[in-house]
Design an enzyme around this catalytic site. Sequence first.
Site, short mmCIF file in Angstrom:
data_model
loop_
_atom_site.label_atom_id
_atom_site.label_comp_id
_atom_site.label_asym_id
_atom_site.label_seq_id
_atom_site.Cartn_x
_atom_site.Cartn_y
_atom_site.Cartn_z
N ASP A 89 -6.91 -6.05 -6.61
CA ASP A 89 -6.49 -6.95 -5.52
C ASP A 89 -7.61 -7.94 -5.23
O ASP A 89 -8.24 -7.89 -4.17
CB ASP A 89 -6.15 -6.11 -4.27
CG ASP A 89 -5.60 -6.95 -3.14
OD1 ASP A 89 -5.12 -8.07 -3.41
OD2 ASP A 89 -5.65 -6.49 -1.98
N PHE A 142 -11.60 -3.95 -5.49
CA PHE A 142 -11.54 -4.91 -4.37
C PHE A 142 -10.91 -4.17 -3.18
O PHE A 142 -9.95 -4.63 -2.58
CB PHE A 142 -10.72 -6.16 -4.73
CG PHE A 142 -11.13 -6.83 -6.01
CD1 PHE A 142 -12.21 -7.72 -6.03
CD2 PHE A 142 -10.47 -6.57 -7.20
CE1 PHE A 142 -12.60 -8.35 -7.22
CE2 PHE A 142 -10.85 -7.18 -8.39
CZ PHE A 142 -11.91 -8.07 -8.40
N CYS A 150 -3.37 -13.51 -4.79
CA CYS A 150 -3.07 -14.14 -3.50
C CYS A 150 -3.31 -15.64 -3.59
O CYS A 150 -3.48 -16.31 -2.59
CB CYS A 150 -3.88 -13.50 -2.37
SG CYS A 150 -5.65 -13.61 -2.62
N ASP A 195 -16.01 -2.23 -4.22
CA ASP A 195 -16.04 -3.54 -3.54
C ASP A 195 -17.49 -4.01 -3.53
O ASP A 195 -18.41 -3.21 -3.60
CB ASP A 195 -15.52 -3.42 -2.09
CG ASP A 195 -15.04 -4.76 -1.53
OD1 ASP A 195 -13.82 -5.00 -1.49
OD2 ASP A 195 -15.91 -5.59 -1.16
N SER A 196 -17.68 -5.34 -3.45
CA SER A 196 -19.04 -5.86 -3.44
C SER A 196 -19.62 -5.92 -2.02
O SER A 196 -20.80 -6.19 -1.84
CB SER A 196 -19.08 -7.26 -4.07
OG SER A 196 -18.16 -8.09 -3.42
N ARG A 200 0.84 -1.20 0.00
CA ARG A 200 0.00 0.00 0.00
C ARG A 200 0.87 1.25 0.00
O ARG A 200 0.61 2.22 -0.72
CB ARG A 200 -0.87 0.01 1.26
CG ARG A 200 -1.92 -1.06 1.25
CD ARG A 200 -2.54 -1.23 2.64
NE ARG A 200 -3.58 -2.25 2.61
CZ ARG A 200 -3.93 -2.99 3.64
NH1 ARG A 200 -3.34 -2.83 4.81
NH2 ARG A 200 -4.89 -3.87 3.52
#
Length: 395
Positions: A299, A227, A339, A249-250, A211
């Site tokens: 991400d 995300f 990831c 984002d969801s 970040r």
Amino acid sequence: MIDVVLKKGKEKAVLHKHPWVFSGAIENVKGKPVNGEIIRLLGNKKDFLAYGFYNDQSRVAVRLLEWNEEVMVDEAWFRTKVREAVAGRAHILEDGTTDTCRLIFSESDYLPGLIVDKYADHLAVQVLTSGMQNAMPVIIDELNTLLKPQSIFDKSDATSRSHEGLETTNVLLSGNHPPELVMVKENGISYGINIAEGQKSGFYCDQRYNRQALANYAKGKTMLDCFSYTGGFTLNALKNGAASVTSVDSSALALETLEENIRLNKFDGAEHAAIKSDVNVQLRKFKEDGAKFDIIVLDPPKYAPSRSALDRASRAYKDLNRLGMQLLNSGGLLATFSCSGAMDMETFKQVLAWAALDAGKQVQFIYQFHQPEDHPVRASFPEGEYLKGLLCRVW
Ligand code: SAH
């Protein structure tokens, strides 16, 4: 102690200190160990190899702990491992700008199935193996002695626990129930962490340095944080003077916390928008609208849970990155992550090369992102390496 004997020719990984023994490698079990019991692992010639946790419900039937026959895996053994792991994180917390990190990272810290995250004065733990479940009274006692936390909360992940035949938990193990939002600092930025309701144990502290590294490029730029979760990349960019940030984002809860985090840091005056949407849908919408950004962060959650899912996941990563690349101004930056442990850096670069071709773009890799040192990779356990990312300049 019960002996577990390996099939002939299955010793190699164990001798190389890999901590997993698959059920298919076992010739026989001399007795009936209960799940989580510590057993002695023997080679086919009945020679001692290691001590480990046994579990007949898991594909990984034995998780190895100690390779020295003279060293007993007793209370003192667990206490030492906990102390050593915690001591290894001291410098992350030293200068006071960060008070959240991972203190114990499972196999990578020689404690298979135990994850401990520090959130200021609170600890969130995940217990993913039955052996570690048995050791928890000692672990909790050692954590309390060392750190005197206000609470230790069990935030164990349901799917991983089910592999070992364990029930899901979400309970207070010690101390007082943590507040709904625990206040932490990372890179000098404040965050509210919802341990009980948030994803994972509440925060993705594995992106701490990434970040910050990305924020170095953000001054005066327009950024799209896809995300975003509770805003790790968004907040670092705003702190470094980004011209505007849009977070997608969801999860409504994640975005609510993100907006709370913006207020906490007094970035209310900054140009910021939070959009609750599926990223794949939103990126297409931006394309239709002709929107462009200087920096885009991708991400996503783990697309490849296993090696067998890698092909499908590669296509999903490729599509996502193609869409991202098409929304960048010429010479803009794409910070893209995976990831998925099953996808290594070389494969990820290949996926991005395909995405660039499909997008009709040229890409330069200008920086590589990794998991930070509180998520160590043990040389004998490469499976512990999972987070990778690339900063791409896109033309
Ligand atoms: N970048 C974040 C961590 C991302 S974790 C940080 O720095 O903290 C992955 C996030 O993706 C989660 O917040 C999850 O809610 C979100 N997510 C998962 N699938 C999604 C989708 N299809 N569209 C939008 N968000 C999604």
